[in-house]
Each structure stands twice: as C-alpha cells, then as structure tokens.
Design a protein around this motif. Sequence first.
Motif, mmCIF file in Angstrom:
data_model
loop_
_atom_site.group_PDB
_atom_site.id
_atom_site.type_symbol
_atom_site.label_atom_id
_atom_site.label_comp_id
_atom_site.label_asym_id
_atom_site.label_seq_id
_atom_site.Cartn_x
_atom_site.Cartn_y
_atom_site.Cartn_z
ATOM 1 N N LEU A 148 0.843 -1.192 0.000
ATOM 2 C CA LEU A 148 0.000 0.000 0.000
ATOM 3 C C LEU A 148 0.879 1.243 0.000
ATOM 4 O O LEU A 148 1.766 1.390 0.849
ATOM 5 C CB LEU A 148 -0.912 0.011 1.229
ATOM 6 N N ILE A 149 0.643 2.126 -0.965
ATOM 7 C CA ILE A 149 1.351 3.402 -1.033
ATOM 8 C C ILE A 149 0.499 4.452 -0.333
ATOM 9 O O ILE A 149 -0.653 4.682 -0.713
ATOM 10 C CB ILE A 149 1.625 3.797 -2.494
ATOM 11 N N THR A 150 1.048 5.059 0.719
ATOM 12 C CA THR A 150 0.342 6.096 1.465
ATOM 13 C C THR A 150 0.966 7.455 1.147
ATOM 14 O O THR A 150 1.947 7.543 0.406
ATOM 15 C CB THR A 150 0.436 5.841 2.985
ATOM 16 N N ASN A 151 0.405 8.507 1.744
ATOM 17 C CA ASN A 151 0.966 9.851 1.548
ATOM 18 C C ASN A 151 2.382 9.959 2.097
ATOM 19 O O ASN A 151 3.135 10.863 1.726
ATOM 20 C CB ASN A 151 0.075 10.906 2.220
ATOM 21 N N ALA A 152 2.732 9.057 3.018
ATOM 22 C CA ALA A 152 4.058 9.103 3.638
ATOM 23 C C ALA A 152 5.095 8.257 2.891
ATOM 24 O O ALA A 152 6.278 8.308 3.210
ATOM 25 C CB ALA A 152 3.967 8.644 5.089
ATOM 26 N N THR A 153 4.657 7.469 1.895
ATOM 27 C CA THR A 153 5.588 6.611 1.159
ATOM 28 C C THR A 153 6.507 7.445 0.273
ATOM 29 O O THR A 153 6.047 8.313 -0.473
ATOM 30 C CB THR A 153 4.826 5.600 0.277
ATOM 31 N N LYS A 154 7.824 7.187 0.363
ATOM 32 C CA LYS A 154 8.787 7.842 -0.526
ATOM 33 C C LYS A 154 9.042 6.910 -1.706
ATOM 34 O O LYS A 154 9.312 5.724 -1.512
ATOM 35 C CB LYS A 154 10.108 8.100 0.204
ATOM 36 N N ILE A 155 8.971 7.450 -2.918
ATOM 37 C CA ILE A 155 9.258 6.676 -4.127
ATOM 38 C C ILE A 155 10.430 7.354 -4.821
ATOM 39 O O ILE A 155 10.391 8.555 -5.097
ATOM 40 C CB ILE A 155 8.029 6.609 -5.054
#
Length: 200
Positions: A148-155
């Motif tokens: 799950l990619i959240t607003n806090a995930t760094k890509i």
Amino acid sequence: MMAESGDTRETITVNGSMIEVKNALVEEMYTSNSRTGYLIISYAVAGENDMVNMELVQLNIGWDTILIDQFGETISLCSIVKGTYVNAAFSAVMTRSIPPQSNAYRVIAMLEVTSYVVTTDRIVRIDPDNHFVYTGNPNDERGQMRFLITNATKILDQNGAPITQADLEPGEMVRIKHASFQTASIPPQTNAYVIEVLPS
C-alpha cells in the motif's frame, strides 16, 4: 512560552466547532489501559510584533477518538510518547482549567519507523486507483506481495530522485522498505515506507 527558531509547530485553524492543529508537540501522555487517557500538546500562537508563543491544551482521548499513525494504521495511546509530533482535531469547547481541556476527535501521530523489512523483487502489477503495487510471481497470487502506497511513502528513481506512483512500471526491479506486519490475505498486504527503483 516562546517558540525556538527552527520550531516546526504550527498554529491552529478553527472550523466551526472543531479546532485542527498540525505538528503539535506532545508534552505529556497518560493512559491506564493503552486506549483512553490524555495528551498534553503544545502549539504555536501568533502574538504581537511577529512574536510566536506556545500554548498548551490537554486532549482527552476517549473510545471514540480516532488514533492512527501517519500511514493510517490504528495505534494504541502507548505508542505516542513525549516528543512525538501529532496532527489533531478536537472540540472548540474547552474547560477553563490550566491547561484547558478538550475532547479529541482525531489524533495522527508521526511515529518513527524503527522496524521495517526490505523486499527486493520485480513489480508485476500496479493498481493506481487503490494505491497498490504488486511484486512477485506474475502467474501466482500466492507468490506475490501487495504494498500500500500512502501519503508518507517515498518513491525514488535509480538516482535517488523523488518520483510518483505513476512513474512506476511493471517489470521494474524495486527495493521496498515496508512494515514488518502483513495481512493474512492472498496476496498478503503491507505498508510501503520507501520504494527504490533499481537498475535493471
């Protein structure tokens, strides 16, 4: 109390009968059962002559209070310790005590990620509508992981520069730092903290 330079605490905004604050600092926490209790937080208040003062408020945490971390996961009150930054929404109705008390509707704690697992695998599918990235065996769901990619995930791209989920493509090799827990679903699901695209 006066604000120090470099302080990230923000001022409150009032929306009708609700007050919201971002980056408030937890000064004290009390709980007897890990779910209810209170937090004393400090936040910035604009004063005269461009001065910024710090105010305290006690947020009473009840069973109806939403307690989550920055990834949207439910947490216990014990997870929030002195020095934690929180975003909070609470009632504009306050007691006249020192500090004033208010009932908290929602508390989002910016917890430090201390435990994580690293998975290196190829992306097999991307679900942009639900913010999922799948890795593993393209022909067998039981051999896959769903992140799950959240607003806090760094890509990050191959050079370490920030990119978005839309820039990811199936077939790319990625290194994913993710939560140490996962759901019992098929495929199992967990939260992605960092997704790094690796040279193919």
